[in-house]
Scaffold this active site. Structure first.
Site, mmCIF file in Angstrom:
data_model
loop_
_atom_site.group_PDB
_atom_site.id
_atom_site.type_symbol
_atom_site.label_atom_id
_atom_site.label_comp_id
_atom_site.label_asym_id
_atom_site.label_seq_id
_atom_site.Cartn_x
_atom_site.Cartn_y
_atom_site.Cartn_z
ATOM 1 N N ASP A 52 0.698 -0.766 -0.175
ATOM 2 C CA ASP A 52 -0.188 0.129 0.022
ATOM 3 C C ASP A 52 0.601 1.037 0.201
ATOM 4 O O ASP A 52 0.573 2.472 0.342
ATOM 5 C CB ASP A 52 -1.079 0.288 1.259
ATOM 6 C CG ASP A 52 -0.299 -0.289 2.635
ATOM 7 O OD1 ASP A 52 0.542 -0.217 2.432
ATOM 8 O OD2 ASP A 52 -0.757 -0.135 3.513
ATOM 9 N N HIS B 167 23.428 2.972 -19.272
ATOM 10 C CA HIS B 167 22.470 2.813 -18.746
ATOM 11 C C HIS B 167 22.409 2.027 -16.863
ATOM 12 O O HIS B 167 21.556 1.972 -16.098
ATOM 13 C CB HIS B 167 20.210 2.186 -18.777
ATOM 14 C CG HIS B 167 20.096 3.047 -19.739
ATOM 15 N ND1 HIS B 167 19.506 2.706 -20.573
ATOM 16 C CD2 HIS B 167 19.918 4.311 -20.571
ATOM 17 C CE1 HIS B 167 19.298 3.525 -21.366
ATOM 18 N NE2 HIS B 167 20.151 5.022 -21.785
ATOM 19 N N ASP C 218 26.309 11.006 -14.294
ATOM 20 C CA ASP C 218 25.090 11.336 -15.170
ATOM 21 C C ASP C 218 23.819 11.460 -14.462
ATOM 22 O O ASP C 218 23.846 11.124 -13.738
ATOM 23 C CB ASP C 218 24.590 9.809 -16.310
ATOM 24 C CG ASP C 218 23.871 11.429 -17.373
ATOM 25 O OD1 ASP C 218 22.831 12.085 -16.875
ATOM 26 O OD2 ASP C 218 23.860 10.540 -18.431
ATOM 27 N N ASP D 179 20.512 17.944 -16.662
ATOM 28 C CA ASP D 179 20.880 16.383 -17.374
ATOM 29 C C ASP D 179 22.606 16.595 -17.221
ATOM 30 O O ASP D 179 23.054 17.023 -18.298
ATOM 31 C CB ASP D 179 20.411 15.787 -18.670
ATOM 32 C CG ASP D 179 20.855 14.810 -18.858
ATOM 33 O OD1 ASP D 179 22.135 13.740 -18.140
ATOM 34 O OD2 ASP D 179 19.654 13.759 -20.299
ATOM 35 N N HIS E 60 25.336 6.676 -29.469
ATOM 36 C CA HIS E 60 24.338 6.959 -28.456
ATOM 37 C C HIS E 60 24.371 8.133 -29.710
ATOM 38 O O HIS E 60 25.527 9.067 -30.068
ATOM 39 C CB HIS E 60 24.115 7.457 -27.163
ATOM 40 C CG HIS E 60 25.199 8.009 -26.848
ATOM 41 N ND1 HIS E 60 25.255 9.047 -26.602
ATOM 42 C CD2 HIS E 60 26.388 7.199 -25.878
ATOM 43 C CE1 HIS E 60 26.459 9.176 -25.588
ATOM 44 N NE2 HIS E 60 27.134 8.203 -25.113
ATOM 45 N N HIS F 169 19.760 15.133 -26.901
ATOM 46 C CA HIS F 169 17.782 15.364 -27.035
ATOM 47 C C HIS F 169 17.726 16.326 -26.633
ATOM 48 O O HIS F 169 17.735 17.141 -25.893
ATOM 49 C CB HIS F 169 17.843 13.979 -26.065
ATOM 50 C CG HIS F 169 18.541 14.190 -24.667
ATOM 51 N ND1 HIS F 169 17.536 14.247 -23.776
ATOM 52 C CD2 HIS F 169 19.174 13.404 -24.347
ATOM 53 C CE1 HIS F 169 18.257 14.789 -22.853
ATOM 54 N NE2 HIS F 169 19.408 13.565 -22.916
ATOM 55 N N HIS G 167 13.641 13.462 -21.183
ATOM 56 C CA HIS G 167 14.552 13.212 -22.922
ATOM 57 C C HIS G 167 12.438 14.214 -22.936
ATOM 58 O O HIS G 167 11.764 13.153 -23.386
ATOM 59 C CB HIS G 167 13.960 12.296 -23.109
ATOM 60 C CG HIS G 167 14.957 11.150 -22.521
ATOM 61 N ND1 HIS G 167 15.373 10.254 -22.709
ATOM 62 C CD2 HIS G 167 16.335 11.740 -22.213
ATOM 63 C CE1 HIS G 167 16.326 9.340 -22.076
ATOM 64 N NE2 HIS G 167 17.287 10.373 -22.137
ATOM 65 N N GLU H 81 26.368 15.592 -25.727
ATOM 66 C CA GLU H 81 26.698 15.018 -24.911
ATOM 67 C C GLU H 81 27.003 13.757 -25.354
ATOM 68 O O GLU H 81 26.801 12.640 -25.670
ATOM 69 C CB GLU H 81 26.181 13.905 -23.656
ATOM 70 C CG GLU H 81 24.682 13.236 -24.863
ATOM 71 C CD GLU H 81 22.770 12.928 -23.618
ATOM 72 O OE1 GLU H 81 23.570 11.850 -22.463
ATOM 73 O OE2 GLU H 81 22.492 12.987 -23.487
ATOM 74 N N TYR I 272 33.610 4.121 -24.937
ATOM 75 C CA TYR I 272 33.195 3.334 -24.304
ATOM 76 C C TYR I 272 33.930 2.147 -24.368
ATOM 77 O O TYR I 272 33.821 1.782 -25.756
ATOM 78 C CB TYR I 272 31.653 3.049 -24.265
ATOM 79 C CG TYR I 272 31.215 4.397 -24.530
ATOM 80 C CD1 TYR I 272 30.477 4.722 -22.559
ATOM 81 C CD2 TYR I 272 30.089 4.832 -24.897
ATOM 82 C CE1 TYR I 272 29.748 5.859 -22.036
ATOM 83 C CE2 TYR I 272 29.251 6.204 -24.794
ATOM 84 C CZ TYR I 272 29.010 6.133 -23.265
ATOM 85 O OH TYR I 272 28.601 7.250 -22.831
ATOM 86 N N ARG J 23 32.192 9.917 -20.295
ATOM 87 C CA ARG J 23 30.930 11.289 -21.677
ATOM 88 C C ARG J 23 31.007 12.152 -20.642
ATOM 89 O O ARG J 23 31.100 12.332 -19.642
ATOM 90 C CB ARG J 23 29.409 10.428 -21.396
ATOM 91 C CG ARG J 23 28.393 10.815 -21.587
ATOM 92 C CD ARG J 23 26.868 10.802 -22.015
ATOM 93 N NE ARG J 23 26.466 10.021 -20.753
ATOM 94 C CZ ARG J 23 26.279 8.916 -20.299
ATOM 95 N NH1 ARG J 23 26.903 7.986 -21.023
ATOM 96 N NH2 ARG J 23 26.170 8.480 -19.021
ATOM 97 N N GLU K 172 29.026 15.132 -20.261
ATOM 98 C CA GLU K 172 27.101 16.048 -21.142
ATOM 99 C C GLU K 172 26.871 17.855 -20.155
ATOM 100 O O GLU K 172 27.031 17.756 -19.559
ATOM 101 C CB GLU K 172 26.026 15.031 -20.702
ATOM 102 C CG GLU K 172 25.101 15.542 -21.254
ATOM 103 C CD GLU K 172 23.869 14.643 -20.076
ATOM 104 O OE1 GLU K 172 23.921 13.744 -19.602
ATOM 105 O OE2 GLU K 172 22.959 14.742 -20.895
HETATM 106 N N1 GLY Z 1 20.846 10.793 -18.172
HETATM 107 C C1 GLY Z 1 20.130 10.896 -19.064
HETATM 108 C C2 GLY Z 1 20.736 11.056 -21.096
HETATM 109 O O1 GLY Z 1 21.743 11.661 -20.906
HETATM 110 O O2 GLY Z 1 20.117 10.969 -21.930
HETATM 111 MN MN MN Z 2 21.296 13.325 -22.013
HETATM 112 MN MN MN Z 3 22.826 12.178 -18.798
#
Ligand code: GLY
Ligand code: MN
Ligand code: MN
Length: 465
Positions: free
Chosen positions: A40, A247, A264, A275, A358, A362, A369, A412, A416, A433, A435
């Protein structure tokens, strides 16, 4: 009851939406449902972004109904002393018109009874398609109730349209209020990254058993102490090889001297996401191979930033990134030019994809996103076909979105490197990365996340005792 902050702003947004609905139309916008976590206990409630964009109202169980004439009806939880003792104060429909600037408000318990009347004699009903489980069925039920009254002379809407198509375009360009909130969210997140970097080096100097969750806790503390409601997404705190899992989530892995850490993470503030990704040496000093790859990703990001300006296509920063990364992968021996050819060959064959899988950015906004088409709306009909060199699939391309001032996007790039026989051992298990978040401006872009440094020397300086 006083008005909510910026009530006039939300009213203006509703008026702009109403003007785009066409004649004799009505739009229905529910907020998000509440979700059980287990038994609950509920997950912390997060309103629906479209609903909040149009109302600023954060309570659950609420609906907006907006007509083309700009008349807004709110359905919300009724006042209920017993429930309010347990769950908190409710605004209630009596106070809602004055507080939110809506024209009418009713208890949500009257939704079923009143909705058919609000749909009656309208030509079109707009609602967000494929975003709320079961919404289509409920609309069907209300339309059925309208149809039952057709023999008494009522007209039933004959068109259903996707409200996302209007709201996504509105949300894509951030107004002054949104830009202010997003700059603040970015600033808080940048401060959290600085603290996490410094904690990592400090704990290692003290000989402590540093874990990913220590840095995660540091981020969360900085977010919350500045009023952020929650992280905008699950924070990634990835030590060493974990950085190669795109992820990965902050877990309990040890953070070791000599490894890199990829974080991240960004806070959500008053409905807006930030982000940020930074990759740094856990002990505050890059090794030579770590620095070589880091400088390459940074150069790729510089190229992407350079390509981000009003009038450019959304894909241009990505293309600029890919060119720099591809050349760098050849220069560092991660790609063998005897096998993959020149930089143009690497781009054409997508040989870089092994290390960079990737996109470079975005949209960013209420959702991390964020909504908004990546295709240029004025060129929808210009379709071209190409064969993907890796999968062999034939892909239909439409012209990428032309950037406009006020759009917000992330930049970003990353690399890798997983262990493999044909990869120089010194680069194994390095994941990097970088970003940042940017507003598009007429002649470039404004980076709003640079309160945390990105330059390797500056990161090292920041992490020194
Ligand atoms: N943190 C999600 C991305 O960088 O797209
Ligand atoms: Mn991002
Ligand atoms: Mn990110």
């Amino acid at each position: 009851m006083s008005t909510i902050p910026n009530a006039a702003l939300y009213a203006q947004r509703r008026a702009r939406l109403a003007a785009r609905l066409g004649p004799d139309a009505v739009a229905i916008v529910p907020t998000a449902p509440e979700h059980l976590r287990n038994r609950d206990s509920e997950f912390l409630f997060r309103f629906d972004s479209y609903f909040h964009y149009l109302s600023g109202f954060g309570e659950p169980s609420a609906w907006l109904v907006i007509t083309s004439a700009g008349h807004t009806t709110l359905f919300c939880n009724p006042k209920d002393l017993e429930r309010e003792i347990w769950d908190g104060i409710r605004l209630g429909p009596e106070a809602a018109p004055a507080a939110l600037g809506v024209d009418a408000a009713f208890p949500v318990t009257e939704l079923e009874q009143r909705l058919p009347r609000l749909l009656e004699n309208k030509a079109t009903v707009w609602y967000p398609f494929a975003t709320h489980a079961g919404l289509e069925g409920r609309i069907d039920g209300w339309l059925k109730a309208v149809r039952a009254r057709v023999r008494y002379g009522a007209l039933c809407p004959e068109a259903q349209r996707d409200l996302c198509s209007i709201l996504d375009e509105m949300r894509l360009i951030k107004d002054a209020h949104e830009q202010t909130v997003m700059r603040r969210a970015a600033q808080i997140s940048a401060g959290a990254h600085v603290r996490a970097m410094q904690l990592s080096a400090r704990m290692l100097r003290q000989g402590a058993d540093v874990r990913e969750y220590h840095l995660d806790a540091e981020l969360l503390h900085e977010f919350r102490r500045h009023g952020s409601q929650y992280p905008a997404y699950g924070s990634i705190v990835a030590a060493g090889a974990n950085a190669c899992v795109l992820h990965y989530r902050a877990d309990n892995a040890p953070i070791r001297d000599g490894e890199l850490v990829l974080i991240d993470a960004g806070c959500e503030l008053d409905g807006y996401a930030s982000d940020i990704t930074r990759t740094f040496p856990a002990n505050g000093k890059f090794t030579a191979p770590q620095r070589a790859l880091y400088e390459l990703v940074l150069a790729a990001q510089d190229a992407a930033i350079e390509a981000t300006r009003a009038g450019a296509r959304f894909t241009e920063p990505h293309e600029a990134t890919v060119r720099v990364l591809s050349q760098g992968l050849l220069d560092l021996g991660l790609l063998d030019h005897h096998k993959v050819g020149t930089v143009d060959d690497v781009i054409a064959s997508r040989a870089y994809f092994r290390y960079y899988m990737h996109r470079t950015g975005h949209w960013l906004g209420m959702d991390v996103h964020d909504c908004g088409s990546y295709v240029e709306p004025s060129e929808l009909g210009r379709i071209s076909k190409r064969k993907d060199p890796l999968s062999g699939e034939v892909i239909q391309d439409r012209p990428s979105r032309i950037l406009q001032a006020g759009m917000c996007l992330t930049i970003e790039p990353g690399l890798y490197v997983r262990p493999a026989e044909d990869v120089p051992r010194e680069f194994w298990n390095i994941g990097i990365r970088i970003e940042d978040d940017a507003f598009v401006t007429a002649d470039g872009c404004e980076l709003i996340t640079r309160d945390v440094p990105v330059n390797a020397d500056e990161i090292e300086a920041l992490m020194r005792p």
